[in-house]
Enzyme design. Structure first.
Site, PDB file in Angstrom:
ATOM      1  N   GLU A 102      29.067  81.091  25.174  1.00 25.02           N
ATOM      2  CA  GLU A 102      27.601  81.078  24.636  1.00 25.02           C
ATOM      3  C   GLU A 102      28.354  80.054  24.083  1.00 25.02           C
ATOM      4  OE1 GLU A 102      24.946  80.693  24.756  1.00 25.02           O
ATOM      5  OE2 GLU A 102      23.722  83.137  24.719  1.00 25.02           O
ATOM      6  N   ASP A 103      26.793  79.311  23.280  1.00 28.01           N
ATOM      7  CA  ASP A 103      26.894  78.321  22.442  1.00 28.01           C
ATOM      8  C   ASP A 103      26.700  79.338  20.919  1.00 28.01           C
ATOM      9  OD1 ASP A 103      24.253  78.998  22.717  1.00 28.01           O
ATOM     10  OD2 ASP A 103      23.530  77.473  22.713  1.00 28.01           O
ATOM     11  N   ASP A 106      23.229  84.802  17.534  1.00 27.35           N
ATOM     12  CA  ASP A 106      22.526  84.818  16.430  1.00 27.35           C
ATOM     13  C   ASP A 106      21.555  86.024  16.151  1.00 27.35           C
ATOM     14  OD1 ASP A 106      19.996  83.917  14.354  1.00 27.35           O
ATOM     15  OD2 ASP A 106      18.714  83.448  16.020  1.00 27.35           O
ATOM     16  N   PHE A 155      18.590  77.788  11.301  1.00 21.95           N
ATOM     17  CA  PHE A 155      18.186  77.183  12.591  1.00 21.95           C
ATOM     18  C   PHE A 155      18.759  75.568  12.610  1.00 21.95           C
ATOM     19  CE2 PHE A 155      16.165  74.700  15.946  1.00 21.95           C
ATOM     20  CZ  PHE A 155      16.200  75.855  16.595  1.00 21.95           C
ATOM     21  N   ARG A 168      19.532  68.404  22.750  1.00 21.09           N
ATOM     22  CA  ARG A 168      20.717  69.234  23.006  1.00 21.09           C
ATOM     23  C   ARG A 168      21.554  68.254  23.086  1.00 21.09           C
ATOM     24  NH1 ARG A 168      19.725  74.169  25.238  1.00 21.09           N
ATOM     25  NH2 ARG A 168      17.624  74.415  25.863  1.00 21.09           N
TER      26      ARG A 168
HETATM   27  P1  IMP Z   1      20.017  85.853  20.180  1.00 17.17           P
HETATM   28  O1  IMP Z   1      19.657  86.792  21.861  1.00 17.17           O
HETATM   29  O2  IMP Z   1      19.334  86.329  18.733  1.00 17.17           O
HETATM   30  O3  IMP Z   1      21.381  86.181  19.546  1.00 17.17           O
HETATM   31  O4  IMP Z   1      20.447  84.492  20.458  1.00 17.17           O
HETATM   32  C1  IMP Z   1      20.913  84.012  21.468  1.00 17.17           C
HETATM   33  C2  IMP Z   1      20.076  82.650  21.711  1.00 17.17           C
HETATM   34  O5  IMP Z   1      19.170  81.823  20.945  1.00 17.17           O
HETATM   35  C3  IMP Z   1      21.533  81.544  22.112  1.00 17.17           C
HETATM   36  O6  IMP Z   1      21.727  80.943  23.835  1.00 17.17           O
HETATM   37  C4  IMP Z   1      21.096  80.216  22.200  1.00 17.17           C
HETATM   38  O7  IMP Z   1      20.843  79.338  23.085  1.00 17.17           O
HETATM   39  C5  IMP Z   1      19.395  80.224  20.860  1.00 17.17           C
HETATM   40  N1  IMP Z   1      20.249  79.808  19.553  1.00 17.17           N
HETATM   41  C6  IMP Z   1      19.667  81.206  18.759  1.00 17.17           C
HETATM   42  N2  IMP Z   1      20.136  80.588  17.370  1.00 17.17           N
HETATM   43  C7  IMP Z   1      19.879  78.991  17.213  1.00 17.17           C
HETATM   44  C8  IMP Z   1      19.609  77.832  17.003  1.00 17.17           C
HETATM   45  O8  IMP Z   1      19.783  78.308  15.960  1.00 17.17           O
HETATM   46  N3  IMP Z   1      18.896  76.606  16.894  1.00 17.17           N
HETATM   47  C9  IMP Z   1      19.321  76.999  18.391  1.00 17.17           C
HETATM   48  N4  IMP Z   1      18.754  77.741  19.810  1.00 17.17           N
HETATM   49  C10 IMP Z   1      19.462  78.637  19.306  1.00 17.17           C
HETATM   50 MG    MG Z   2      22.046  80.104  24.171  1.00 21.49          MG
END
Ligand code: IMP
Ligand code: MG
Length: 180
Positions: A102-103, A106, A155, A168
């Site tokens: 995963e990138d 969050d 962000f 991207r």
């Molecule tokens: P989560 O489900 O809240 O953990 O979010 C994860 C997904 O949201 C990641 O796979 C990212 O693609 C996207 N994401 C979370 N934070 C960021 C950010 O700061 N910039 C861009 N995409 C984000």
């Molecule tokens: Mg992602």
């Protein structure tokens, strides 16, 4: 570039290519060490993780397979709890060691959802590898096996991560400039 503008929002340089590559290299060394003889299946979460996965996987020297799922949870700069699976998994996971790439993690909703799905598909060992983690935003009790860089709750874009579709392709990672 020190600054970029995407959809009229300003972003400043936060992590350089060198910072990122160092983290990717360290993670690859650990994974190579732990995965000797296990033939893991790397599961890349698209879209965001495509750049990270391409860099990491070229440093993995153990026998492995690679597959992809496409998920989407973000809308603008906010994580939503509704995760849409846009491209599904076709592989047989039963009994396999799966490493999810995963990138960024969050809130953790995306990964939590993914881990549950993988367990349901009877993967014997599920490991999580994320390039970035926002510890202050994490809402789920996740065991994250490999973490590249911990970052503040801002962000960010670049290196695969987007702001409403843009950014991207940037080689470095940029942080949003707060609006006052
Ligand atoms: P989560 O489900 O809240 O953990 O979010 C994860 C997904 O949201 C990641 O796979 C990212 O693609 C996207 N994401 C979370 N934070 C960021 C950010 O700061 N910039 C861009 N995409 C984000
Ligand atoms: Mg992602």
């Amino acid at each position: 570039m020190q600054k970029v503008t995407l959809h009229n929002r300003e972003f400043t340089l936060f992590l350089s290519t060198d910072d990122i590559q160092r983290a990717v290299e360290e993670m690859a060394i650990k994974i190579n060490h732990h995965m000797e003889g296990k033939r893991p299946l790397f599961l890349v979460i698209l879209s965001g993780a495509f750049v990270f996965a391409a860099d990491l996987l070229r440093r993995i020297h153990v026998e492995c397979e690679v597959t992809f799922v496409r998920l989407s949870s973000y809308s603008g700069t906010q994580s939503t709890e509704k995760i849409r699976e846009l491209l599904g998994l076709n592989e047989v996971l039963k009994g396999r060691t799966v490493i999810v790439l995963e990138d960024i993690i969050d809130t953790g909703h995306t990964m939590d959802d993914m881990v549950h799905k993988l367990r349901h598909l009877e993967a014997s060992d599920v490991k999580i590898a994320t390039l970035l983690l926002k510890p202050a935003a994490l809402r789920k009790d996740l065991k994250i096996d490999y973490i590249g860089i911990e970052i503040p709750n801002d962000f960010i874009v670049g290196y695969g991560l987007d702001y409403d579709g843009l950014g991207r392709n940037l080689p470095d990672i940029y942080k949003i400039v707060a609006e006052y």
